[in-house]
Design a protein around this motif. Structure first.
Motif, short mmCIF file in Angstrom:
data_model
loop_
_atom_site.label_atom_id
_atom_site.label_comp_id
_atom_site.label_asym_id
_atom_site.label_seq_id
_atom_site.Cartn_x
_atom_site.Cartn_y
_atom_site.Cartn_z
N LEU A 161 2.89 -11.67 1.12
CA LEU A 161 4.28 -11.85 1.52
C LEU A 161 5.08 -12.59 0.46
O LEU A 161 6.25 -12.25 0.19
CB LEU A 161 4.36 -12.59 2.86
CG LEU A 161 5.77 -12.69 3.48
CD1 LEU A 161 6.37 -11.30 3.69
CD2 LEU A 161 5.71 -13.45 4.81
N GLY A 162 4.46 -13.58 -0.17
CA GLY A 162 5.16 -14.31 -1.23
C GLY A 162 5.53 -13.39 -2.38
O GLY A 162 6.65 -13.47 -2.91
N SER A 163 4.61 -12.52 -2.77
CA SER A 163 4.90 -11.57 -3.85
C SER A 163 6.01 -10.61 -3.44
O SER A 163 6.86 -10.24 -4.26
CB SER A 163 3.63 -10.78 -4.19
OG SER A 163 2.62 -11.63 -4.69
N PHE A 185 7.55 -1.66 -3.34
CA PHE A 185 6.53 -2.70 -3.50
C PHE A 185 5.13 -2.11 -3.35
O PHE A 185 4.22 -2.42 -4.13
CB PHE A 185 6.77 -3.79 -2.47
CG PHE A 185 5.79 -4.94 -2.54
CD1 PHE A 185 5.84 -5.85 -3.58
CD2 PHE A 185 4.83 -5.12 -1.55
CE1 PHE A 185 4.95 -6.92 -3.64
CE2 PHE A 185 3.94 -6.18 -1.60
CZ PHE A 185 4.00 -7.08 -2.65
N LEU A 186 4.96 -1.24 -2.35
CA LEU A 186 3.65 -0.62 -2.14
C LEU A 186 3.24 0.26 -3.32
O LEU A 186 2.07 0.35 -3.66
CB LEU A 186 3.66 0.21 -0.85
CG LEU A 186 3.75 -0.58 0.46
CD1 LEU A 186 3.94 0.39 1.63
CD2 LEU A 186 2.50 -1.43 0.66
N GLY A 187 4.22 0.90 -3.93
CA GLY A 187 3.92 1.80 -5.03
C GLY A 187 3.85 1.14 -6.39
O GLY A 187 3.60 1.82 -7.40
N SER A 188 4.04 -0.18 -6.43
CA SER A 188 4.10 -0.87 -7.72
C SER A 188 2.72 -1.18 -8.30
O SER A 188 2.61 -1.69 -9.41
CB SER A 188 4.90 -2.16 -7.60
OG SER A 188 4.29 -3.06 -6.68
N LYS A 193 -1.35 0.21 -3.26
CA LYS A 193 -1.06 1.44 -2.54
C LYS A 193 -2.28 1.92 -1.75
O LYS A 193 -2.17 2.34 -0.60
CB LYS A 193 -0.63 2.52 -3.54
CG LYS A 193 -0.19 3.83 -2.91
CD LYS A 193 0.33 4.76 -4.00
CE LYS A 193 0.81 6.07 -3.42
NZ LYS A 193 1.38 6.96 -4.45
N LEU A 194 -3.44 1.83 -2.35
CA LEU A 194 -4.68 2.24 -1.68
C LEU A 194 -5.02 1.30 -0.54
O LEU A 194 -5.39 1.74 0.56
CB LEU A 194 -5.83 2.28 -2.68
CG LEU A 194 -5.71 3.21 -3.89
CD1 LEU A 194 -6.98 3.18 -4.72
CD2 LEU A 194 -5.39 4.63 -3.47
#
Length: 252
Positions: A161-163, A185-188, A193-194
């Protein structure tokens, strides 16, 4: 949460799956090694799609190994024609299915036509052939299913969450819709992502909110009663190379 705990949570989320630079090639080879003994083969763009479907199956009480349903990540949508060309000769005894993102729908459609699997003109036609489309992509489907508050709770539970808050404060993303921020964020990072493919699907199943493309695809490859009886007997596999062909861009 300290770094050691975060790494342990990340390891658990990816338990049973390959990761790292060679992961796409290895995951494809593992899948292809099983297709000769398969009742159904599901072609997906990348490993995150594979993880999502396999997690959803477990959540639905399915055993894909026992059902001989094999999910093969093909390393990106542009490889669909090559994989269909390889698998179509297996005959009508093997059901083919697939999952792609909205922006790759036309690529999948052209592949189905070129390999004479069918002549789909609409998304409904594709679904009749067993091929489903995520709108806009898998991450978007899962964020909508779980909700922004649920996604943030998952980020918090994994020490991310901090990131995410730091990412939200970046000038390019400040003030944007939370769903768009989460998707980016998920795709970064490929590992992120996995990891969240598994975590978000598990959360969606827990809410009985599994996205329709995943739910419908799993229903499409559910064995019939006769096939379920046949699965009690072992079948000898046919020898086949497990080498995956080259892909211009490997997708995770």
């Amino acid at each position: 949460m300290d770094v050691t705990n975060r790494r342990e949570l990340a390891r658990r989320a990816l338990d049973g799956y390959v990761s790292g630079p060679a992961a796409p090639t290895l995951a494809t080879a593992r899948g292809l090694a099983k297709v000769d003994n398969a009742e159904a083969v599901v072609l997906v763009e990348g490993i995150s799609d594979q993880i999502a479907l396999e997690t959803a199956a477990v959540g639905r009480g399915r055993d894909l190994d026992a059902e001989r349903v094999v999910i093969v990540p093909i390393g990106g949508a542009h490889a669909i024609g090559r994989f269909l060309t390889r698998l179509v000769p297996l005959g009508t005894g093997v059901r083919l299915a697939g999952l792609c993102d909205l922006h790759e729908e036309e690529i999948f459609r052209r592949g189905l036509v070129a390999t004479q699997v069918g002549a789909p003109r609409t998304r409904t036609d594709m679904e009749h052939l067993g091929f489903y489309v995520c709108a806009d992509d898998l991450e978007d489907e899962l964020i909508r299913a779980v909700g922004t508050a649920g996604v943030e709770a998952l980020f918090d539970s994994q020490g991310d969450l901090g990131s995410f808050r730091s990412f939200q404060s970046q000038p390019a993303w400040r003030g944007r819709e939370p769903e768009a921020q989460m998707r980016r964020f998920l795709g970064s990072g490929s590992r992120r992502k996995l990891r969240y493919a598994r975590l978000l699907v598990a959360a969606a199943v827990g809410r009985d909110a599994l996205p329709r493309p995943l739910d419908a695809l799993l229903a499409a490859v559910r064995p019939t009663e006769g096939q379920a009886l046949d699965q009690r007997h072992d079948r000898q596999p046919v020898a086949q190379s497990t080498q995956a062909g080259p892909a211009a861009r490997e997708r995770t």
